[in-house]
Write a protein that holds these residues in place. Structure first.
Motif, PDB file in Angstrom:
ATOM      1  N   CYS A 153       0.852  -1.183   0.000  1.00 17.43           N
ATOM      2  CA  CYS A 153       0.000   0.000   0.000  1.00 17.43           C
ATOM      3  C   CYS A 153       0.892   1.239   0.000  1.00 17.43           C
ATOM      4  CB  CYS A 153      -0.906  -0.013   1.223  1.00 17.43           C
ATOM      5  SG  CYS A 153      -1.959   1.452   1.369  1.00 17.43           S
ATOM      6  N   ILE A 160      -0.503  -5.856   0.196  1.00 15.43           N
ATOM      7  CA  ILE A 160      -1.857  -5.866  -0.347  1.00 15.43           C
ATOM      8  C   ILE A 160      -2.295  -7.302  -0.567  1.00 15.43           C
ATOM      9  CG2 ILE A 160      -3.281  -5.177  -2.311  1.00 15.43           C
ATOM     10  CD1 ILE A 160      -1.425  -2.747  -2.575  1.00 15.43           C
ATOM     11  N   ASP A 163      -8.283  -8.129  -1.099  1.00 16.58           N
ATOM     12  CA  ASP A 163      -9.243  -7.027  -1.067  1.00 16.58           C
ATOM     13  C   ASP A 163      -8.587  -5.674  -1.317  1.00 16.58           C
ATOM     14  OD1 ASP A 163      -7.862  -7.028   1.297  1.00 16.58           O
ATOM     15  OD2 ASP A 163      -9.601  -6.621   2.567  1.00 16.58           O
ATOM     16  N   GLY A 164      -7.443  -5.653  -2.009  1.00 17.45           N
ATOM     17  CA  GLY A 164      -6.752  -4.411  -2.311  1.00 17.45           C
ATOM     18  C   GLY A 164      -7.515  -3.559  -3.320  1.00 17.45           C
ATOM     19  N   CYS A 177      -4.174  -0.864   0.227  1.00 18.49           N
ATOM     20  CA  CYS A 177      -4.627  -2.077   0.916  1.00 18.49           C
ATOM     21  C   CYS A 177      -6.130  -2.051   1.169  1.00 18.49           C
ATOM     22  CB  CYS A 177      -3.860  -2.280   2.217  1.00 18.49           C
ATOM     23  SG  CYS A 177      -4.162  -0.997   3.451  1.00 18.49           S
ATOM     24  N   CYS A 178      -6.722  -0.842   1.205  1.00 22.94           N
ATOM     25  CA  CYS A 178      -8.141  -0.739   1.534  1.00 22.94           C
ATOM     26  C   CYS A 178      -8.701   0.589   1.011  1.00 22.94           C
ATOM     27  CB  CYS A 178      -8.350  -0.845   3.037  1.00 22.94           C
ATOM     28  SG  CYS A 178      -7.565   0.509   3.964  1.00 22.94           S
ATOM     29  N   PRO A 179     -10.017   0.715   0.934  1.00 21.32           N
ATOM     30  CA  PRO A 179     -10.622   1.972   0.485  1.00 21.32           C
ATOM     31  C   PRO A 179     -10.276   3.155   1.387  1.00 21.32           C
ATOM     32  CG  PRO A 179     -12.227   0.196   0.349  1.00 21.32           C
ATOM     33  CD  PRO A 179     -11.020  -0.355   1.062  1.00 21.32           C
ATOM     34  N   SER A 180     -10.062   2.920   2.669  1.00 19.09           N
ATOM     35  CA  SER A 180      -9.714   3.997   3.591  1.00 19.09           C
ATOM     36  C   SER A 180      -8.376   4.636   3.209  1.00 19.09           C
ATOM     37  CB  SER A 180      -9.664   3.457   5.025  1.00 19.09           C
ATOM     38  OG  SER A 180      -9.210   4.447   5.906  1.00 19.09           O
ATOM     39  N   CYS A 181      -7.380   3.806   2.911  1.00 18.93           N
ATOM     40  CA  CYS A 181      -6.077   4.330   2.503  1.00 18.93           C
ATOM     41  C   CYS A 181      -6.190   5.063   1.165  1.00 18.93           C
ATOM     42  CB  CYS A 181      -5.036   3.218   2.423  1.00 18.93           C
ATOM     43  SG  CYS A 181      -4.377   2.717   4.043  1.00 18.93           S
ATOM     44  N   GLU A 182      -7.009   4.514   0.269  1.00 17.01           N
ATOM     45  CA  GLU A 182      -7.223   5.183  -1.013  1.00 17.01           C
ATOM     46  C   GLU A 182      -7.809   6.583  -0.781  1.00 17.01           C
ATOM     47  OE1 GLU A 182      -9.729   4.736  -5.193  1.00 17.01           O
ATOM     48  OE2 GLU A 182     -10.322   3.570  -3.428  1.00 17.01           O
TER      49      GLU A 182
END
Length: 197
Positions: A153, A160, A163-164, A177-182
């Motif tokens: 990530c 990742i 579910d990356g 790694c997740c929608p939050s980090c995006e």
């Protein structure tokens, strides 16, 4: 998004050895069909793992040119400008920036008059000093190993998994790694972009 498996790594290794290798030959070596190999290569390109297929020309053999390493010490405020200008110099084989701001250029020149070559594309007032090493030989070794290879990530550095998330931000493909980090990355990118405008 899937993590890379052994087959992906085998495909990458085969392409590293010969980027023009036919999909049929790769398929035979990894136990897949040519369309399955094509799909995997497309996915590796979409994930930004494969960023292009290139040729490696030995310029020394073409015109008897000399390979050199040039270590540039730019003025601290001009590191980005010097790096950008150096990438456009003729004969560049590779360019690297150290954490200390020094820039190392690997190039192949028709002669060893490095100063005039540098002046053709760089403002030398932005460079405090430079050192030149004429190379007796050089090889480029590219190899892949499954050990420690995986996507991380760009925000938190976590590996990742299935579910990356992949997104294009500012014209570049990024992996999270997740929608939050995006969301955090995109928000920070937009904040910086707005501040520069």
């Amino acid at each position: 998004m899937r993590t890379l498996d052994e087959t992906d790594l085998e495909i990458l290794e085969l392409l590293t050895e010969d980027a023009r290798r036919p999909y049929k030959e790769i398929a035979e070596q990894v136990g897949l069909t040519p369309p399955a190999v094509s799909d995997r290569i497309s996915r590796l390109e979409d994930q930004g793992i494969i960023q292009g297929f290139t040729i490696d020309v030995d310029r020394e053999k073409l015109r008897g040119e000399s390979p050199v390493l040039v270590d540039l010490d730019p003025v601290p405020t001009a590191v980005d400008d010097v790096y950008a200008a150096a990438t456009d110099l003729e004969g560049i084989e590779g360019i690297f920036e150290g954490v200390d701001g020094r820039i190392v250029v690997h190039a192949t020149l028709p002669n060893t008059n490095v100063r005039s070559w540098l002046e053709s594309g760089l403002n030398l007032e932005l460079v405090r000093s430079y050192d030149v090493t004429v190379l007796a030989r050089s090889d480029r070794t590219i190899g892949l190993s499954a050990t420690g290879f995986g996507l991380e990530c760009v925000v938190c550095g976590k590996e990742i998994v299935d579910d990356g998330v992949t997104a294009t931000v500012g014209g570049e493909l990024k992996t999270f790694c997740c929608p939050s980090c995006e969301d955090r990355y995109v928000t920070q990118y937009e904040t910086h972009r707005d501040a520069l405008e």
